[in-house]
Design a protein around this motif. Structure first.
Motif, short mmCIF file in Angstrom:
data_model
loop_
_atom_site.label_atom_id
_atom_site.label_comp_id
_atom_site.label_asym_id
_atom_site.label_seq_id
_atom_site.Cartn_x
_atom_site.Cartn_y
_atom_site.Cartn_z
N TRP A 131 -63.55 -132.07 52.38
CA TRP A 131 -64.62 -131.41 53.12
C TRP A 131 -64.14 -130.05 53.63
O TRP A 131 -64.87 -129.06 53.57
N GLN A 132 -62.89 -129.97 54.09
CA GLN A 132 -62.33 -128.72 54.57
C GLN A 132 -62.27 -127.67 53.46
O GLN A 132 -62.57 -126.50 53.68
N TYR A 133 -61.89 -128.09 52.27
CA TYR A 133 -61.83 -127.16 51.15
C TYR A 133 -63.20 -126.58 50.83
O TYR A 133 -63.36 -125.37 50.62
N ALA A 134 -64.21 -127.45 50.82
CA ALA A 134 -65.57 -126.99 50.55
C ALA A 134 -66.06 -126.05 51.65
O ALA A 134 -66.69 -125.02 51.38
N ALA A 135 -65.75 -126.39 52.90
CA ALA A 135 -66.17 -125.54 54.03
C ALA A 135 -65.49 -124.18 53.94
O ALA A 135 -66.10 -123.14 54.25
N GLN A 136 -64.22 -124.17 53.53
CA GLN A 136 -63.51 -122.90 53.43
C GLN A 136 -64.09 -122.02 52.31
O GLN A 136 -64.18 -120.79 52.46
#
Length: 243
Positions: free
Chosen positions: A117-122
């Motif tokens: 999820w963090q990768y997508a948000a970044q």
């Protein structure tokens, strides 16, 4: 006594009161779950940071110093190679260990999902920032790609404690919560030391050798299940973009 003018040191007979250690705080599993659920439902940008601290006991400097090269999402492992610290007004990204003592930790499913999820948000943040985005490989960044100030993260953490309605503790106490929950799960002390790296890597290689990766993964799986109820939904579920 060194000059042999006295035969004994009279101060040795004085009884000094024992200094009381400050009682450290930690959350129960219910409080830790409430905290994470609050961050998840609010789509807190620091959600994945909180997950890593509570599930594998990363220190504040270690989690903020993570690079994507340290993360293997397909293999569900994470290497603790760096730490981010501000010293005398300057921000330093330093290595935490030598090449001879490289090691990695298995991620629980909750941690893997949070990092995806963090990768997508970044990726979304990069598109929104455009040319203002600063190049780098930080896992956790500001909206412009720069590393997160450790003191600012402490403020985010305190604000989330208040929003979640859980006892206010420090980030380091949240790391201690990971240890407490592992003890509650009857995890062997050697495995806990392996997970939390309580001492320098070079001094604990013998402990690592005795704590099998299978035992470590099972302990972290139990902890992830304890903190992640089956019906939980990640913030932004369904978003594309996997590392």
């Amino acid at each position: 006594m060194r000059e042999e003018l006295l035969s004994r040191n009279v101060a040795m007979s004085v009884t000094v009161p024992t200094r009381r250690k400050r009682k450290r705080s930690s959350w129960t599993s219910d409080e830790a779950r409430t905290f994470l659920e609050s961050a998840r439902s609010a789509q807190d940008p620091m959600y994945a940071v909180y997950v890593l601290i509570l599930t594998i006991g990363l220190r504040k400097g270690e989690v903020l110093g993570l690079l994507w090269n340290d993360v293997d999402l397909s293999g569900e492992t994470l290497a603790v190679n760096h730490q981010l610290q501000r010293v005398h007004g300057k921000l330093y990204h330093r290595a935490t260990k030598t090449e001879e003592s490289e090691d990695s930790l298995p991620l629980v499913s909750l941690g893997t999902a949070a990092l995806r999820w963090q990768y997508a948000a970044q990726e979304r943040a990069k598109r929104a920032a455009g040319e203002a985005w600063q190049p780098g490989s930080w896992v956790f960044t500001t909206r412009y790609g720069t590393p997160i100030e450790p003191r600012n993260f402490s403020r985010y953490f305190e604000a989330r404690c208040e929003a979640a309605g859980v006892p206010r503790i420090t980030v380091h106490d949240a790391r201690r919560t990971c240890a407490t929950l592992l003890v509650d799960l009857d995890v062997h002390p050697r495995v806990i030391m392996r997970i939390l790296r309580h001492t320098q890597i070079s001094m604990t290689m013998d402990i690592y050798a005795q704590a099998s990766s299978k035992a470590t993964r099972e302990a972290l799986r139990q902890l992830g299940n304890e903190l992640d109820p089956p019906e939980a939904q990640l913030p932004g579920d369904g978003l594309e973009g996997h590392h």
